[in-house]
Scaffold this active site. Structure first.
Site, PDB file in Angstrom:
ATOM      1  N   ASP A  34     -11.106 -13.217   0.684  1.00 37.60           N
ATOM      2  CA  ASP A  34     -11.129 -12.067   1.593  1.00 37.60           C
ATOM      3  C   ASP A  34     -11.702 -10.855   0.882  1.00 37.60           C
ATOM      4  OD1 ASP A  34      -9.850 -13.369   3.782  1.00 37.60           O
ATOM      5  OD2 ASP A  34      -7.968 -13.201   2.690  1.00 37.60           O
ATOM      6  N   LYS A  55     -13.803  -9.621   6.394  1.00 39.59           N
ATOM      7  CA  LYS A  55     -14.564  -8.935   7.451  1.00 39.59           C
ATOM      8  C   LYS A  55     -16.030  -8.772   7.080  1.00 39.59           C
ATOM      9  CE  LYS A  55     -11.078  -6.728  10.151  1.00 39.59           C
ATOM     10  NZ  LYS A  55      -9.851  -6.093   9.731  1.00 39.59           N
ATOM     11  N   MET A 163      -0.155  -1.788   6.596  1.00 35.68           N
ATOM     12  CA  MET A 163      -1.158  -1.554   7.648  1.00 35.68           C
ATOM     13  C   MET A 163      -0.902  -0.304   8.483  1.00 35.68           C
ATOM     14  SD  MET A 163      -1.989  -5.470   8.745  1.00 35.68           S
ATOM     15  CE  MET A 163      -0.496  -6.339   8.291  1.00 35.68           C
TER      16      MET A 163
END
Ligand code: SAH
Length: 249
Positions: A34, A55, A163
């Site tokens: 990641d 991403k 987050m």
């Protein structure tokens, strides 16, 4: 048919991976990683093909199903596939979906734990998550629901929110609604475990003050008993005398 080894890379800096993680990486044919992980980790598996499934590698809409399918495909073609995840694979890492995909295809796996961000933050800020007498429970909580809305809770003496870095003002309000007192201690650590980690301390009501300092950096917010600064030890006459004659490191 090969096997998949999930490895927790730790919160960032490559030297926070476990010794077992290093050993397993050295045997990898392919590493699916990641975006958050340290490029220096690559030196631990120069023989492997490294594939960015975060991403950046898959585009902003990177969907979990595409990652699951890739994992299965690589395991069908190679002996040892490593799935490297930031922090610990079992904490907010969508591990259950990847495990289910492997189980559906009868693919073997192993999980190597890692240092999750909450623990690195506790170390960087020198604020133990549990405290004798006042901090008996710790909750790791995502501030984001599946639908992308912010939620806060008060379910433990110490609550660590993942987050939430981009919405500290909103988190502050939600914490108040969840029953945290305005003056409850809160601590924000960004890039925990990296040499440039930043720690700042606040009260629940003034959490929004942290937004600029930590902007654009992964952060966790610790609230409650584990966010409280330690009392400074009382310096006695004896220790004062010693410290005057002992050279400081
Ligand atoms: N599996 C990871 C968490 C992934 S979710 C773990 O165990 O740590 C991503 C969130 O983790 C980020 O939004 C942030 O809240 C937190 N995070 C990841 N790395 C971090 C770091 N180095 N410092 C502070 N928070 C971090």
């Amino acid at each position: 048919m090969g096997r998949v080894i999930f490895i927790g890379a730790g919160p960032g800096a490559a030297d926070l991976i476990t010794v077992r993680g290093v050993r397993r990486l050295a045997a990898a044919d392919v590493v699916l990683f990641d975006a958050l992980t340290d490029p220096a980790l690559r030196e631990l598996a120069p023989q492997a093909r490294w594939v960015d499934v975060g991403k950046r590698g898959f585009g902003p809409a990177a969907n979990q199903e595409a990652i699951n399918a890739r994992l299965v495909r690589e395991a069908q073609a190679h002996d040892v596939v490593v799935r490297l995840k930031g922090g610990d694979p079992s904490v907010f890492g969508r591990l259950e979906e990847e495990l289910q995909a492997l189980q559906r295809h009868g693919i073997d796996y192993e999980i190597v734990p890692g240092v999750t961000a909450a623990l690195a933050a506790a170390a960087d800020s020198a604020r133990p998550l549990t405290r004798r007498g006042s901090g008996r429970s710790v909750s790791l909580t995502t501030a984001m629901t599946q639908l992308g809305t912010l939620q806060a809770t008060r379910s433990a003496d110490t609550e660590v929110f993942y987050m939430a870095g981009r919405q500290l003002g909103a988190l502050s309000r939600k914490l108040r609604e969840a029953g945290w007192p305005a003056e409850a201690p809160a601590c924000v650590v960004s890039r925990a475990g990296w040499p440039d980690a930043i720690t700042s301390t606040h009260r629940v009501e003034s959490l929004a003050d942290a937004a600029v300092l930590h902007a654009g950096r992964p952060a966790v917010v610790t609230v409650g008993a584990g966010a409280l600064a330690l009392d400074r030890p009382t310096v006695t006459a004896d220790t004062q005398a010693t410290s005057q004659t002992t050279p400081q490191p």
